[in-house]
Design a protein around this motif. Structure first.
Motif, PDB file in Angstrom:
ATOM      1  N   ALA A  49      -6.830   6.449   9.215  1.00 36.55           N
ATOM      2  CA  ALA A  49      -5.649   5.466   8.530  1.00 36.55           C
ATOM      3  C   ALA A  49      -5.966   5.535   7.274  1.00 36.55           C
ATOM      4  CB  ALA A  49      -5.356   4.335   9.530  1.00 36.55           C
ATOM      5  N   ILE A  50      -4.841   5.087   6.175  1.00 39.11           N
ATOM      6  CA  ILE A  50      -4.810   4.970   4.954  1.00 39.11           C
ATOM      7  C   ILE A  50      -3.972   3.712   4.650  1.00 39.11           C
ATOM      8  CG2 ILE A  50      -3.510   6.812   4.458  1.00 39.11           C
ATOM      9  CD1 ILE A  50      -4.870   7.378   2.007  1.00 39.11           C
ATOM     10  N   SER A  51      -4.117   2.799   3.774  1.00 38.64           N
ATOM     11  CA  SER A  51      -3.243   1.695   3.420  1.00 38.64           C
ATOM     12  C   SER A  51      -2.246   2.080   2.540  1.00 38.64           C
ATOM     13  CB  SER A  51      -4.084   0.757   2.603  1.00 38.64           C
ATOM     14  OG  SER A  51      -4.783   1.228   1.367  1.00 38.64           O
ATOM     15  N   TRP A  52      -1.197   1.277   2.281  1.00 38.90           N
ATOM     16  CA  TRP A  52      -0.151   2.056   1.545  1.00 38.90           C
ATOM     17  C   TRP A  52      -0.502   2.571   0.192  1.00 38.90           C
ATOM     18  CZ3 TRP A  52       1.380  -0.090  -3.268  1.00 38.90           C
ATOM     19  CH2 TRP A  52       0.449  -1.380  -3.681  1.00 38.90           C
ATOM     20  N   SER A  53      -1.521   1.780  -0.605  1.00 38.41           N
ATOM     21  CA  SER A  53      -2.194   2.043  -1.862  1.00 38.41           C
ATOM     22  C   SER A  53      -3.106   3.457  -1.627  1.00 38.41           C
ATOM     23  CB  SER A  53      -2.679   0.960  -2.470  1.00 38.41           C
ATOM     24  OG  SER A  53      -3.864   0.557  -1.840  1.00 38.41           O
ATOM     25  N   GLY A  54      -3.577   3.572  -0.484  1.00 45.98           N
ATOM     26  CA  GLY A  54      -4.682   4.688  -0.761  1.00 45.98           C
ATOM     27  C   GLY A  54      -5.762   4.062  -0.928  1.00 45.98           C
ATOM     28  N   ARG A  55      -6.162   2.764  -1.398  1.00 41.30           N
ATOM     29  CA  ARG A  55      -7.521   2.212  -1.710  1.00 41.30           C
ATOM     30  C   ARG A  55      -8.244   2.243  -0.416  1.00 41.30           C
ATOM     31  NH1 ARG A  55      -4.277  -1.446  -5.172  1.00 41.30           N
ATOM     32  NH2 ARG A  55      -3.851  -0.507  -6.964  1.00 41.30           N
ATOM     33  N   VAL A  57      -9.070   3.169   3.227  1.00 39.81           N
ATOM     34  CA  VAL A  57      -9.125   4.375   4.299  1.00 39.81           C
ATOM     35  C   VAL A  57     -10.169   3.983   5.333  1.00 39.81           C
ATOM     36  CG1 VAL A  57      -8.217   6.101   2.557  1.00 39.81           C
ATOM     37  CG2 VAL A  57     -10.880   5.616   2.942  1.00 39.81           C
ATOM     38  N   GLY A  58      -9.924   4.553   6.624  1.00 39.84           N
ATOM     39  CA  GLY A  58     -10.741   4.456   7.603  1.00 39.84           C
ATOM     40  C   GLY A  58     -10.827   5.574   8.351  1.00 39.84           C
ATOM     41  N   TYR A  59     -11.855   6.008   9.124  1.00 36.11           N
ATOM     42  CA  TYR A  59     -12.261   7.046  10.044  1.00 36.11           C
ATOM     43  C   TYR A  59     -12.899   6.610  11.179  1.00 36.11           C
ATOM     44  CZ  TYR A  59     -11.399   9.301   5.520  1.00 36.11           C
ATOM     45  OH  TYR A  59     -11.017   9.809   4.368  1.00 36.11           O
ATOM     46  N   ALA A  60     -12.577   7.364  12.279  1.00 39.01           N
ATOM     47  CA  ALA A  60     -13.228   7.254  13.526  1.00 39.01           C
ATOM     48  C   ALA A  60     -14.860   7.710  13.166  1.00 39.01           C
ATOM     49  CB  ALA A  60     -12.747   8.048  14.799  1.00 39.01           C
ATOM     50  N   GLU A  61     -15.820   7.259  14.012  1.00 30.38           N
ATOM     51  CA  GLU A  61     -17.094   7.522  13.536  1.00 30.38           C
ATOM     52  C   GLU A  61     -17.423   9.295  13.750  1.00 30.38           C
ATOM     53  OE1 GLU A  61     -18.910   4.427  12.167  1.00 30.38           O
ATOM     54  OE2 GLU A  61     -20.051   6.245  12.534  1.00 30.38           O
ATOM     55  N   SER A  62     -16.631   9.590  14.987  1.00 29.53           N
ATOM     56  CA  SER A  62     -16.780  11.074  15.269  1.00 29.53           C
ATOM     57  C   SER A  62     -16.315  12.129  13.933  1.00 29.53           C
ATOM     58  CB  SER A  62     -16.074  11.454  16.424  1.00 29.53           C
ATOM     59  OG  SER A  62     -14.624  11.146  16.216  1.00 29.53           O
ATOM     60  N   VAL A  63     -15.564  11.544  13.165  1.00 29.02           N
ATOM     61  CA  VAL A  63     -15.085  12.597  12.017  1.00 29.02           C
ATOM     62  C   VAL A  63     -15.437  12.090  10.565  1.00 29.02           C
ATOM     63  CG1 VAL A  63     -13.081  12.858  13.575  1.00 29.02           C
ATOM     64  CG2 VAL A  63     -12.913  11.156  11.692  1.00 29.02           C
ATOM     65  N   ALA A  97       3.028   6.008  11.548  1.00 30.37           N
ATOM     66  CA  ALA A  97       3.444   5.130  10.560  1.00 30.37           C
ATOM     67  C   ALA A  97       3.636   3.666  11.048  1.00 30.37           C
ATOM     68  CB  ALA A  97       4.578   5.659   9.627  1.00 30.37           C
ATOM     69  N   ASP A  98       3.356   2.727  10.228  1.00 28.45           N
ATOM     70  CA  ASP A  98       3.546   1.153  10.521  1.00 28.45           C
ATOM     71  C   ASP A  98       4.916   0.747   9.950  1.00 28.45           C
ATOM     72  OD1 ASP A  98       3.381  -1.363  10.994  1.00 28.45           O
ATOM     73  OD2 ASP A  98       1.036  -1.623  10.551  1.00 28.45           O
ATOM     74  N   ALA A  99       5.530   0.198  10.796  1.00 27.35           N
ATOM     75  CA  ALA A  99       6.869  -0.579  10.283  1.00 27.35           C
ATOM     76  C   ALA A  99       6.570  -1.777   9.295  1.00 27.35           C
ATOM     77  CB  ALA A  99       7.566  -0.628  11.519  1.00 27.35           C
ATOM     78  N   ASN A 100       5.315  -2.261   9.457  1.00 29.74           N
ATOM     79  CA  ASN A 100       5.201  -3.377   8.704  1.00 29.74           C
ATOM     80  C   ASN A 100       4.261  -3.078   7.493  1.00 29.74           C
ATOM     81  OD1 ASN A 100       6.259  -5.341  10.848  1.00 29.74           O
ATOM     82  ND2 ASN A 100       4.438  -4.088  12.186  1.00 29.74           N
ATOM     83  N   VAL A 101       4.640  -3.961   6.656  1.00 29.12           N
ATOM     84  CA  VAL A 101       4.034  -3.867   5.224  1.00 29.12           C
ATOM     85  C   VAL A 101       2.407  -4.594   5.712  1.00 29.12           C
ATOM     86  CG1 VAL A 101       3.674  -4.769   2.986  1.00 29.12           C
ATOM     87  CG2 VAL A 101       6.029  -3.994   3.889  1.00 29.12           C
ATOM     88  N   ARG A 102       1.564  -4.148   5.456  1.00 29.43           N
ATOM     89  CA  ARG A 102       0.069  -4.580   5.712  1.00 29.43           C
ATOM     90  C   ARG A 102      -0.733  -4.159   4.347  1.00 29.43           C
ATOM     91  NH1 ARG A 102      -0.338  -5.572  11.389  1.00 29.43           N
ATOM     92  NH2 ARG A 102       0.995  -4.377  12.498  1.00 29.43           N
ATOM     93  N   LEU A 103      -1.645  -5.208   4.057  1.00 24.62           N
ATOM     94  CA  LEU A 103      -2.707  -4.826   3.375  1.00 24.62           C
ATOM     95  C   LEU A 103      -3.812  -3.607   3.638  1.00 24.62           C
ATOM     96  CD1 LEU A 103      -3.659  -8.191   1.770  1.00 24.62           C
ATOM     97  CD2 LEU A 103      -2.581  -6.460   0.779  1.00 24.62           C
ATOM     98  N   GLY A 104      -4.073  -3.714   4.939  1.00 21.90           N
ATOM     99  CA  GLY A 104      -4.808  -2.533   5.602  1.00 21.90           C
ATOM    100  C   GLY A 104      -4.259  -1.649   6.471  1.00 21.90           C
ATOM    101  N   TYR A 105      -4.964  -1.592   7.603  1.00 19.76           N
ATOM    102  CA  TYR A 105      -4.401  -0.883   8.786  1.00 19.76           C
ATOM    103  C   TYR A 105      -5.008  -1.028   9.983  1.00 19.76           C
ATOM    104  CZ  TYR A 105      -8.929   1.077   7.885  1.00 19.76           C
ATOM    105  OH  TYR A 105     -10.180   1.384   7.348  1.00 19.76           O
ATOM    106  N   SER A 106      -4.286  -0.779  11.456  1.00 17.30           N
ATOM    107  CA  SER A 106      -4.931  -0.717  12.329  1.00 17.30           C
ATOM    108  C   SER A 106      -5.631   0.415  13.168  1.00 17.30           C
ATOM    109  CB  SER A 106      -3.766  -1.550  13.439  1.00 17.30           C
ATOM    110  OG  SER A 106      -4.433  -1.738  14.785  1.00 17.30           O
ATOM    111  N   SER A 107      -6.580   0.222  13.961  1.00 18.28           N
ATOM    112  CA  SER A 107      -7.061   1.504  14.631  1.00 18.28           C
ATOM    113  C   SER A 107      -6.676   1.570  16.127  1.00 18.28           C
ATOM    114  CB  SER A 107      -8.631   1.404  14.657  1.00 18.28           C
ATOM    115  OG  SER A 107      -9.001   0.508  15.360  1.00 18.28           O
TER     116      SER A 107
END
Length: 125
Positions: A49-55, A57-63, A97-107
């Motif tokens: 996943a990636i935040s709105w700004s791109g700053r 990012v998160g990944y599953a351990e497997s990737v 895509a998330d409908a909500n404005v967030r600073l981060g993201y959810s897994s």
């Protein structure tokens, strides 16, 4: 709202693919976007996943170390560059895509609101 994923296909182990997802119907420039995948007989799982700004990012351990997520807010799109693919990466990949404005993201898949139709990635050994 539509999320159109593309770029899947058949590739040999060790190969690369780049998935693209273009959103239409509303803009997601202030919202997180991401990718999940679902292998046959398994539950849908978080990939990246990636935040709105791109700053952020998160990944599953497997990737981690093999996949790279990016976005282009001007094109309302998110991408997933997949390198060093393994047979266990075989799955249908869904952009979201998330409908909500967030600073981060959810897994968690339940926190995401819009889903694409999926694109199949098959990695042969």
């Amino acid at each position: 709202v539509q999320l159109q994923a593309s770029g899947g296909g058949l590739v040999q182990a060790g190969g690369s693919l780049r998935l693209s997802c273009a959103a239409s119907g509303r803009t997601f420039s202030s919202n997180p976007m991401g990718w999940f995948r679902q292998a046959p007989g398994k539950e849908r799982e978080f990939v990246s996943a990636i935040s709105w700004s791109g700053r952020s990012v998160g990944y599953a351990e497997s990737v981690k170390g093999r996949f790279t997520i990016s976005r282009d807010n001007a094109k309302n799109s998110v991408y997933l560059q997949m390198n060093s693919l393994k047979p266990e990466d075989t799955a249908v990949y869904y952009c979201t895509a998330d409908a909500n404005v967030r600073l981060g993201y959810s897994s968690r898949s339940t926190d995401w609101d819009y889903w694409g139709q999926g694109t199949l990635v098959t990695v042969s050994s």
